[in-house]
Design an enzyme around this catalytic site. Structure first.
Site, mmCIF file in Angstrom:
data_model
loop_
_atom_site.group_PDB
_atom_site.id
_atom_site.type_symbol
_atom_site.label_atom_id
_atom_site.label_comp_id
_atom_site.label_asym_id
_atom_site.label_seq_id
_atom_site.Cartn_x
_atom_site.Cartn_y
_atom_site.Cartn_z
ATOM 1 N N HIS A 1 0.835 -1.201 0.000
ATOM 2 C CA HIS A 1 0.000 0.000 0.000
ATOM 3 C C HIS A 1 0.874 1.257 0.000
ATOM 4 C CE1 HIS A 1 -4.039 -1.784 1.589
ATOM 5 N NE2 HIS A 1 -3.526 -2.466 0.589
ATOM 6 N N TYR B 1 -9.079 5.236 7.664
ATOM 7 C CA TYR B 1 -9.321 5.547 9.078
ATOM 8 C C TYR B 1 -10.384 6.629 9.090
ATOM 9 C CZ TYR B 1 -4.915 3.173 10.285
ATOM 10 O OH TYR B 1 -3.915 2.247 10.458
ATOM 11 N N LYS C 1 1.140 -0.116 15.326
ATOM 12 C CA LYS C 1 2.537 -0.192 15.772
ATOM 13 C C LYS C 1 2.886 -1.420 16.607
ATOM 14 C CE LYS C 1 3.925 3.305 13.775
ATOM 15 N NZ LYS C 1 4.244 2.737 12.491
ATOM 16 N N PRO D 1 -4.146 0.332 19.011
ATOM 17 C CA PRO D 1 -3.845 -0.183 17.667
ATOM 18 C C PRO D 1 -3.954 0.842 16.534
ATOM 19 C CG PRO D 1 -5.990 -0.965 18.413
ATOM 20 C CD PRO D 1 -5.379 -0.250 19.573
ATOM 21 N N TYR E 1 3.990 6.683 10.497
ATOM 22 C CA TYR E 1 3.185 5.514 10.110
ATOM 23 C C TYR E 1 4.069 4.426 9.502
ATOM 24 C CZ TYR E 1 -0.903 2.838 8.790
ATOM 25 O OH TYR E 1 -1.845 1.840 8.686
#
Ligand code: FAD
Ligand code: PHB
Length: 390
Positions: A72, A200, A296, A292, A383
């Site tokens: 991704h 998200y 990580k 979550p 990220y």
């Protein structure tokens, strides 16, 4: 029995450590409380940083991942009616890899057993002793018999509820902890994901995440009260709530189906310092937990295993203790970066009751990422986990 490193726990941290040490010519025994079937089926994380992919490659456990994982280049954050795509690859040079923790666990177990590795499943009453001196050993029960393993070092990789951390004298550890008043209700289903990338999403009803395990298998989450029982969430209720929390386009594309798995995970931030005591090293969830939201947890567990393996290999090969002496300090730098990011991303995207001030701050945080390339880059660096750790 004797081994160089006794490893407690066959999660990602323990299995990866065992396999990396094997590559470095070091002998280990892994003791796991659960059965192999249970460990291989446990549904958890799904997003891998490039550093984790590198470690799995060093461990020689990357074959299936290279064939099956999805790469991704970006992800989306939706907020109210607005949506921003964060181009991870363009901003940092790195994509993330979508590959389930179940697959990693299966691949690592296969690699260990393929190399004649010693994994003991269903090891009961594991007890760690002597690690404050020169002769640590670990005892356990299996098949009605008690066994004892003498070793040079112990790696406590047995997760948040494991036994290793609790063996360290309380006065030697400092614990930092924050609990959140909600959890994540997760559903796995054999349905086409709503999008090619993760979404998200935050709206007035709360947080939701659209993730996936493959092009035909979706993983979705919605924020829910931590007091909720899974039974309160039949599939229809879950799909309705998810649909109401995600952007309109995604809601239209949503394909529903029976849940293959459904569970509620608590959200917690936790760090135990230091991560080493005498000849015991803690790694992964045994030493730290993140909510979550930043994906990580698994990546930190892998990073700890990488640092510990390098320290042990240098020690056995060259007699160099530096990597072991600095293990805790090195890991904690990355851990606190991840704690900060996970806490911040959770605070920005979740619904906190009756907090009008906080809601305005969330909007301002989102505006910042949407309107500033520098802010989006900082997000992306965190990220993908590619930053200088101090
Ligand atoms: P674990 O995976 O917990 O492995 C520890 C192992 O030790 C287990 O196999 C356990 O059975 C064993 N063990 C425990 N006690 C003993 C004992 N006394 N003796 C012997 N063995 C023992 N992270 C994300 O990034 N995204 C997610 O969506 C996500 N979802 C999660 C959902 C849940 C319910 C949980 C608990 C965690 C989730 N995480 C997620 C976090 C991520 O899965 C963990 O960070 C990761 O599994 C850590 O790996 P580990 O090897 O340190 O610990
Ligand atoms: C998952 O796919 O399980 C997942 C992905 C991203 C997260 C958390 C969980 O931040």
């Amino acid at each position: 029995m004797r081994t160089q490193i006794a490893i407690v726990g066959a999660g990602p941290a323990g299995l990866l450590l065992s396999q990396l040490l094997h590559k470095g010519g070091i002998d280990t025994i892994v003791l796991e409380r659960r059965s192999r079937t249970y460990v291989e089926a446990r549904i958890r994380a799904g997003v891998l940083e490039p550093g984790t992919v590198d470690l799995l490659t060093h461990a020689g456990a990357d074959g299936r991942m290279r064939r099956e994982a999805l790469i991704h280049d970006g992800l989306a954050i939706a907020f109210g009616g607005r949506i921003v795509r964060v181009d991870l690859k363009a901003l940092t040079g790195f994509p993330v890899t979508v590959y389930g923790q179940t697959e990693i666990t299966q691949d690592l177990i296969a690699a260990r057993l393929g190399h004649g590795g010693k994994l003991v499943f269903e090891a009961e009453n594991v007890a760690l002793e002597g690690f404050d001196g020169a002769h640590p050993h670990v005892s356990y029960e299996s098949g009605g018999q008690t066994h004892d393993i003498a070793c040079d070092f112990i790696a406590g990789c047995d997760g948040f509820h494991g036994v290793s951390r609790s063996c360290v004298p309380g006065s030697a550890l400092t614990l930092y902890e924050r609990e959140l008043p909600f959890g994540w209700l997760g559903v796995l289903s054999e349905t086409r994901p709503v999008d090619d990338e993760l979404i998200y999403s935050r709206n007035e009803r709360g947080f939701a995440l659209c993730s996936m395990r493959s092009k035909t298998r979706s993983r979705y989450y919605v924020q829910c009260p931590i007091s909720d029982a899974v039974e309160a969430w039949p599939d229809d209720r879950f799909w309705d709530e998810l649909r109401r929390r995600i952007p309109a386009g995604a809601a239209e594309r949503l394909v529903t189906g029976p849940s293959l798995e459904k569970s509620i995970a608590p959200l917690r931030s936790f760090v135990a310092e230091p991560m080493a005591f005498g000849r015991l090293f803690l790694a992964g969830d045994a030493a730290h937990i993140v909510p979550p939201t930043g994906a990580k947890g698994l990546n930190l567990a892998a990073a700890d295993a990488g640092v510990l393996a390098a320290g042990l290999i240098a020690y056995y090969r060259d007699g160099d203790r530096t990597g072991l002496d600095t293990y805790s300090e090195t890991c904690l730098k990355r851990v606190w970066r991840a704690e900060r990011f996970s806490w911040w991303f959770t605070a920005m995207t979740h619904r906190f009751d009756d907090d009008a001030f906080g809601r305005r701050l969330q909007t301002a945080e989102f505006d910042q990422i949407m309107g500033s390339r520098a802010a989006a880059t900082a997000f992306a660096e965190n990220y993908v986990g590619m930053f200088r750790a101090g």
